[in-house]
Every structure is written in C-alpha cells, then in structure tokens.
Design a protein around this motif. Structure first.
Motif, PDB file in Angstrom:
ATOM      1  N   ALA A   3      -5.564  -0.768   4.884  1.00  0.00           N
ATOM      2  CA  ALA A   3      -6.600   0.269   4.751  1.00  0.00           C
ATOM      3  C   ALA A   3      -6.118   1.451   3.907  1.00  0.00           C
ATOM      4  CB  ALA A   3      -7.033   0.747   6.128  1.00  0.00           C
ATOM      5  N   GLY A   4      -4.942   1.335   3.296  1.00  0.00           N
ATOM      6  CA  GLY A   4      -4.443   2.399   2.445  1.00  0.00           C
ATOM      7  C   GLY A   4      -3.648   3.468   3.155  1.00  0.00           C
ATOM      8  N   LEU A   5      -3.173   3.172   4.355  1.00  0.00           N
ATOM      9  CA  LEU A   5      -2.421   4.155   5.131  1.00  0.00           C
ATOM     10  C   LEU A   5      -0.936   3.806   5.227  1.00  0.00           C
ATOM     11  CD1 LEU A   5      -5.058   4.630   7.979  1.00  0.00           C
ATOM     12  CD2 LEU A   5      -4.614   6.156   6.047  1.00  0.00           C
ATOM     13  N   ALA A   6      -0.424   3.149   4.199  1.00  0.00           N
ATOM     14  CA  ALA A   6       0.983   2.729   4.209  1.00  0.00           C
ATOM     15  C   ALA A   6       1.937   3.919   4.266  1.00  0.00           C
ATOM     16  CB  ALA A   6       1.282   1.863   2.989  1.00  0.00           C
ATOM     17  N   GLU A   7       1.641   4.981   3.524  1.00  0.00           N
ATOM     18  CA  GLU A   7       2.538   6.144   3.529  1.00  0.00           C
ATOM     19  C   GLU A   7       2.578   6.795   4.903  1.00  0.00           C
ATOM     20  OE1 GLU A   7       1.714   8.898   0.377  1.00  0.00           O
ATOM     21  OE2 GLU A   7       1.868   7.337  -1.170  1.00  0.00           O
ATOM     22  N   GLU A   8       1.430   6.885   5.555  1.00  0.00           N
ATOM     23  CA  GLU A   8       1.388   7.457   6.895  1.00  0.00           C
ATOM     24  C   GLU A   8       2.195   6.596   7.852  1.00  0.00           C
ATOM     25  OE1 GLU A   8      -1.089   7.188   4.791  1.00  0.00           O
ATOM     26  OE2 GLU A   8      -2.214   9.068   4.777  1.00  0.00           O
ATOM     27  N   LYS A   9       1.950   5.289   7.799  1.00  0.00           N
ATOM     28  CA  LYS A   9       2.665   4.356   8.670  1.00  0.00           C
ATOM     29  C   LYS A   9       4.170   4.468   8.458  1.00  0.00           C
ATOM     30  CE  LYS A   9       3.683   0.273   7.446  1.00  0.00           C
ATOM     31  NZ  LYS A   9       3.778  -1.112   7.015  1.00  0.00           N
ATOM     32  N   GLU A  10       4.612   4.487   7.220  1.00  0.00           N
ATOM     33  CA  GLU A  10       6.045   4.561   6.923  1.00  0.00           C
ATOM     34  C   GLU A  10       6.652   5.874   7.412  1.00  0.00           C
ATOM     35  OE1 GLU A  10       8.004   2.103   5.953  1.00  0.00           O
ATOM     36  OE2 GLU A  10       6.234   0.804   5.893  1.00  0.00           O
ATOM     37  N   SER A  11       5.867   6.960   7.406  1.00  0.00           N
ATOM     38  CA  SER A  11       6.402   8.240   7.900  1.00  0.00           C
ATOM     39  C   SER A  11       6.680   8.185   9.399  1.00  0.00           C
ATOM     40  CB  SER A  11       5.445   9.392   7.571  1.00  0.00           C
ATOM     41  OG  SER A  11       4.324   9.420   8.447  1.00  0.00           O
ATOM     42  N   TRP A  12       5.936   7.383  10.118  1.00  0.00           N
ATOM     43  CA  TRP A  12       6.148   7.265  11.562  1.00  0.00           C
ATOM     44  C   TRP A  12       7.377   6.427  11.861  1.00  0.00           C
ATOM     45  CZ3 TRP A  12       0.569   5.051  12.207  1.00  0.00           C
ATOM     46  CH2 TRP A  12      -0.355   6.011  11.798  1.00  0.00           C
ATOM     47  N   ILE A  13       7.608   5.403  11.027  1.00  0.00           N
ATOM     48  CA  ILE A  13       8.730   4.494  11.238  1.00  0.00           C
ATOM     49  C   ILE A  13      10.032   5.122  10.754  1.00  0.00           C
ATOM     50  CG2 ILE A  13       9.702   2.244  10.588  1.00  0.00           C
ATOM     51  CD1 ILE A  13       6.776   1.229  10.425  1.00  0.00           C
ATOM     52  N   GLY A  14       9.981   5.828   9.643  1.00  0.00           N
ATOM     53  CA  GLY A  14      11.173   6.424   9.059  1.00  0.00           C
ATOM     54  C   GLY A  14      11.504   7.773   9.673  1.00  0.00           C
ATOM     55  N   ALA A  15      12.579   8.340   9.187  1.00  0.00           N
ATOM     56  CA  ALA A  15      12.992   9.669   9.646  1.00  0.00           C
ATOM     57  C   ALA A  15      12.118  10.725   8.990  1.00  0.00           C
ATOM     58  CB  ALA A  15      14.456   9.908   9.287  1.00  0.00           C
ATOM     59  N   GLY A  16      12.012  11.858   9.605  1.00  0.00           N
ATOM     60  CA  GLY A  16      11.234  12.952   9.038  1.00  0.00           C
ATOM     61  C   GLY A  16       9.929  13.160   9.774  1.00  0.00           C
ATOM     62  N   GLU A  17       9.114  14.001   9.186  1.00  0.00           N
ATOM     63  CA  GLU A  17       7.848  14.389   9.807  1.00  0.00           C
ATOM     64  C   GLU A  17       6.838  13.246   9.791  1.00  0.00           C
ATOM     65  OE1 GLU A  17       4.410  17.772   9.186  1.00  0.00           O
ATOM     66  OE2 GLU A  17       6.431  18.156   8.458  1.00  0.00           O
ATOM     67  N   ASN A  18       6.097  13.119  10.891  1.00  0.00           N
ATOM     68  CA  ASN A  18       5.047  12.113  10.992  1.00  0.00           C
ATOM     69  C   ASN A  18       3.775  12.630  10.332  1.00  0.00           C
ATOM     70  OD1 ASN A  18       6.654  10.378  12.533  1.00  0.00           O
ATOM     71  ND2 ASN A  18       5.996  11.331  14.441  1.00  0.00           N
ATOM     72  N   ARG A  19       3.275  11.887   9.361  1.00  0.00           N
ATOM     73  CA  ARG A  19       2.028  12.272   8.712  1.00  0.00           C
ATOM     74  C   ARG A  19       0.857  11.917   9.635  1.00  0.00           C
ATOM     75  NH1 ARG A  19       1.984  10.635   2.477  1.00  0.00           N
ATOM     76  NH2 ARG A  19      -0.085  11.533   2.801  1.00  0.00           N
ATOM     77  N   PRO A  20      -0.117  12.808   9.750  1.00  0.00           N
ATOM     78  CA  PRO A  20      -1.250  12.540  10.638  1.00  0.00           C
ATOM     79  C   PRO A  20      -2.250  11.561  10.019  1.00  0.00           C
ATOM     80  CG  PRO A  20      -1.563  14.627   9.533  1.00  0.00           C
ATOM     81  CD  PRO A  20      -0.190  14.130   9.131  1.00  0.00           C
TER      82      PRO A  20
END
Length: 176
Positions: A95-112
């Motif tokens: 659905a085009g939310l790959a960057e958000e998903k990756e922010s949750w899995i990786g280190a750093g801030e979680n994108r909403p």
C-alpha cells in the motif's frame, strides 16, 4: 433444542424439559466459534501487556483491535510462520507504506500512519470483520490500529527482524 434439568413448569424431577429458544434479537458483534474468541482475546490481552495498555476505556483497546486483525489475517491460525504480522507488514508495503514499516523495525523514530492509510492498506472485508467482532466501526478500528501498530512492531522487533514462529510466543518474550 436445549434440555435442562428441573422440576418447574410441570416437569417431573429427574426428567428433562425443553428450554425456550433464545430471543433472536440481540445487539453487539456476531458470535464466533469459542476457540476463535479465546484466541483473539488472548492475543489482544498479550498485545495490551506489550503496549502497557489496559484499564477502563469506552471500547475495545488498541491491542484487542490489533489482535482481532492479526487473527483475521491468519484465519484464526496465525498466518505464515505461525503469525500474521508478516502478512500485515506485507500489506502495508504493497500500500506504499514501506518507509513507515521500516521505521518501526529499524532503530530510530517510528513514523506514524493514519487510520485512512490503514483503511487503504487492508482488505475491506477484513476490516469489517474486525469491526464487527469488536463492536466498533471500520473507521474507528483503523484509527485505533494505526495508533498502536508502530509501537507494537517496534517492540516485537528489537533486533531489527520480524519474529518468526508463534506471534504469541514473540509477544511473551518481549513482555518478560
């Protein structure tokens, strides 16, 4: 037909009588098979513990909604590799939310993400099923899920990998 023991209404002691049929009019979500209800409640409770949620609210918790979604995506069995989290994350990527998903899995801030994004990412019938099971609208279910999903994925992926195997076991390991 339900049989009950008793001596009221003219039935002799030790005999059975037919109980009146339950009223067809009922409010709330449709009934589910007992095993599905228990699994969804257990998963929702585990997610609430992972998210430090609980207490009183005016509806189902975010953990309960996310648990119902994961069970729906896994058809009650947990999905691929014993959990439906991978299925859900794949849907978000599509659905085009790959960057958000990756922010949750990786280190750093979680994108909403927003409820509208969750509505677009999930199959309409799946979200309707979750809403019916939990007694909320699909819009509310999507909004609540959008609020708990980033933190849930973040906490389940401390090493930067999506857990394999049982989702329930992964939650228990992270909650311990």
């Amino acid at each position: 037909m339900v049989r009950v023991w008793g001596s009221s209404h003219g039935a002799r002691p030790g005999r059975t009588r037919e109980a009146p049929a339950p009223s067809p009019a009922r409010s709330g979500p449709p009934a589910l098979p007992k095993g599905v209800i228990m699994a969804r409640n257990d998963l929702g409770s585990l997610l609430d513990g992972l998210l430090d949620q609980g207490g009183e609210s005016d509806g189902p918790s975010g953990g309960a909604l996310l648990g119902a979604l994961l069970m729906a995506l896994g058809d009650g069995s947990g999905g691929r590799d014993g959990n439906a989290l991978s299925v859900l994350l794949d849907m978000l990527t599509e659905a085009g939310l790959a960057e958000e998903k990756e922010s949750w899995i990786g280190a750093g801030e979680n994108r909403p993400v927003t409820g509208a994004q969750i509505l677009q990412a999930l199959p309409e019938d799946t979200l309707k099923q979750v809403a019916e099971q939990t007694g909320v609208t699909p819009d509310r279910a999507a909004t609540e899920i959008s609020q708990v999903l980033p933190l849930t994925v973040d906490r389940l992926t401390p090493d930067g990998r999506i857990p394999s195997g049982s989702l329930e076991d992964a939650i228990r390991r992270q909650s311990a």
